[in-house]
Design a protein around this motif. Structure first.
Motif, PDB file in Angstrom:
ATOM      1  N   UNK A 147       0.888  -1.257   0.076  1.00 42.04           N
ATOM      2  CA  UNK A 147      -0.265  -0.007   0.170  1.00 42.04           C
ATOM      3  C   UNK A 147       0.857   1.248   0.014  1.00 42.04           C
ATOM      4  N   UNK A 148       0.480   2.262  -0.899  1.00 40.19           N
ATOM      5  CA  UNK A 148       1.389   3.476  -0.922  1.00 40.19           C
ATOM      6  C   UNK A 148       0.488   4.589  -0.834  1.00 40.19           C
ATOM      7  N   UNK A 149       0.786   5.401   0.317  1.00 41.29           N
ATOM      8  CA  UNK A 149      -0.253   6.634   0.587  1.00 41.29           C
ATOM      9  C   UNK A 149       0.515   7.848  -0.087  1.00 41.29           C
ATOM     10  N   UNK A 190      -9.725   7.496   1.477  1.00 41.44           N
ATOM     11  CA  UNK A 190      -8.941   7.824   0.225  1.00 41.44           C
ATOM     12  C   UNK A 190      -9.016   9.433   0.111  1.00 41.44           C
ATOM     13  N   UNK A 191      -8.316  10.014  -0.884  1.00 38.49           N
ATOM     14  CA  UNK A 191      -8.438  11.373  -0.975  1.00 38.49           C
ATOM     15  C   UNK A 191      -9.685  11.454  -1.843  1.00 38.49           C
ATOM     16  N   UNK A 227      -6.348   8.640  -3.897  1.00 37.19           N
ATOM     17  CA  UNK A 227      -5.289   8.166  -3.420  1.00 37.19           C
ATOM     18  C   UNK A 227      -5.416   7.663  -2.038  1.00 37.19           C
ATOM     19  N   UNK A 228      -4.956   6.653  -1.458  1.00 36.95           N
ATOM     20  CA  UNK A 228      -4.634   6.114  -0.135  1.00 36.95           C
ATOM     21  C   UNK A 228      -4.059   7.448   0.517  1.00 36.95           C
ATOM     22  N   UNK A 232      -5.200   3.088   9.346  1.00 41.30           N
ATOM     23  CA  UNK A 232      -5.557   4.209   9.827  1.00 41.30           C
ATOM     24  C   UNK A 232      -4.757   4.274  11.419  1.00 41.30           C
ATOM     25  N   UNK A 233      -4.834   5.330  11.855  1.00 43.46           N
ATOM     26  CA  UNK A 233      -4.738   5.632  13.272  1.00 43.46           C
ATOM     27  C   UNK A 233      -6.255   5.985  14.161  1.00 43.46           C
TER      28      UNK A 233
END
Length: 437
Positions: free
Chosen positions: A4-6, A251-252, A257-258, A298-299
């Motif tokens: 996964x790429x953020x 996502x954005x 985007x992640x 996520x946090x």
């Protein structure tokens, strides 16, 4: 490694997405009426009445060292403290206002004590700073302001200057990011839409009102590493869904985007101390919220609202203890973990997290299965499995489940079958730690 790429961020979010779990602290004059942090605007409280809280603010049992110890025990790795909330009252010794804790019976810089206490426990330190200020004379009356329904509200707005107020905010942010050492998070809050119909003149406020570009440029010039949320209506590091739990990676909204995201939640239905609020979350819900969040990349930041005397009431202490009991044995499935790779299919009534290096998969058992559990996509990939809470082995077979009866065996060449004890372990949510080949 995780696939996964953020979306890249201007601040340093590497530690943040590793640590996953934080404490929010909402404390202020609103802790005294003890009926929601928006009490001033909900009840249209006039200044002379709200000034009584300022006159009598004396948190004699304020002990951030105790908060920090409880946060650390609960597994919280960072904290965010309300240096100023919407009421405009400052919990730090600002030279730009008299409306601050050092001018109350408290008589000391409460932010300084928070920073020292949490830093001493090795917890990353963050500041919340409200963009809204219902006390400042230059903050224009708008759709959320306590004076919005006054017959002379338009007249009261005459002479108010948001440019002067924006400069005030930059001056205070400069103080906060200069006088307290390294600050890891700046949580700005918040922008909101304009009024409608006959209230349209009241308007809302956004980046132009806050002069957000100047404000954020000021913050980053002082502490370039800092993490900043996007509530000043400028995209920065952090997306912050509030009081709801995304069911997939956030996502954005424009690019898809992640993104780096943090669910901000309360133990009850209020952020500030609310004496008579009784929608406190169950222990199971608390643990599942943390797992659900990390399982979606996520946090989670959970809020405490200290009492007016400055301590955490028994309900908050009990909620923190729920996390402490579970995280003591299961934190490895949270720290340094993220959403599992899509090849691993989540079993019924379970959630998956996976270490960022890809070497360990964690199966969180929401409903405890009888005898065996099937996980698709794992066949041939498991080296060893154990319960995380005690390190006891969990046996498994690939492709076929071993049944004690003569009934037809279940076959699935893609699946691994784990064999579990009939009695659920003494854990709200047991976790199986799977070592991958």
């Amino acid at each position: 490694m995780s696939s996964y790429v953020t979306k890249p961020t201007p601040g340093d979010t590497a530690w943040f997405t590793h640590d996953r779990f934080g404490m929010f602290i909402h404390f202020g004059l609103y802790s005294m009426p003890a009926r929601h942090e928006w009490v001033k605007t909900r009840e249209r409280t006039p200044e002379e009445k709200y000034d009584l809280y300022f006159k009598h603010f004396d948190p004699d049992l304020y002990d951030p060292k105790d908060w920090a110890r409880r946060a650390k025990a609960a597994g919280m790795r960072y904290a965010v403290f309300t240096t100023k909330h919407h009421e405009g009252f400052c919990l730090f010794d600002s030279q730009y206002t008299d409306y601050k804790c050092t001018n109350t019976p408290a008589g000391r810089d409460l932010t300084r004590e928070y920073v020292d206490a949490f830093r001493a426990e090795g917890i990353h330190v963050g500041f919340y700073y409200s963009l809204i200020d219902w006390h400042h004379p230059d903050f224009t009356i708008d759709v959320n302001h306590p004076r919005r329904d006054d017959p002379d509200a338009r007249q009261q707005n005459e002479g108010r200057d948001m440019h002067r107020y924006a400069k005030y905010m930059r001056d205070q942010i400069t103080e906060l990011l200069t006088n307290y050492g390294k600050i890891d998070i700046l949580w700005l809050d918040f922008s909101y839409s304009h009024g409608e119909g006959d209230k349209a003149w009241l308007g809302g406020k956004g980046k132009d009102d806050w002069e957000s570009e100047k404000l954020i440029r000021t913050a980053r010039s002082l502490q370039p590493h800092i993490i900043i949320d996007n509530r000043a209506e400028l995209e920065q590091d952090l997306w912050t869904p509030e009081q709801f739990q995304p069911t997939d990676w956030f996502r954005h909204p424009k690019t898809g985007e992640l993104v780096t995201w943090e669910a901000c939640q309360t133990f009850s239905g209020s952020w500030g101390y609310y004496r008579d609020e009784f929608t406190w979350k169950s222990p199971e819900m608390l643990i599942r919220m943390l797992i659900n969040t990390v399982s979606n990349g996520g946090n989670l930041i959970m809020n405490v609202g200290p009492t007016a005397r400055g301590y955490l009431d028994h309900r908050a202490e009990e909620a923190l203890a729920v996390y402490a009991d579970w995280m003591k044995y299961n934190s490895r499935s949270i720290y340094g973990c993220t959403k599992a790779e899509p090849e691993f299919k989540t079993p019924t009534d379970c959630r998956l997290t996976q270490s960022e290096d890809g070497k360990r998969l964690y199966i969180h058992l929401y409903a405890y299965p009888f005898d065996n559990m099937k996980v698709q996509g794992l066949a041939g990939k498991v080296e060893y499995a154990q319960f995380l809470h005690d390190g006891s082995e969990v046996k498994f077979t690939d492709g076929t489940v071993e049944l004690l009866s003569d009934d037809k065996q279940e076959d699935d060449e893609t699946a691994t079958f784990f064999y579990l004890p009939h009695v659920k372990p003494n854990s709200l949510v047991p976790v199986i730690e799977v070592f991958l080949k």
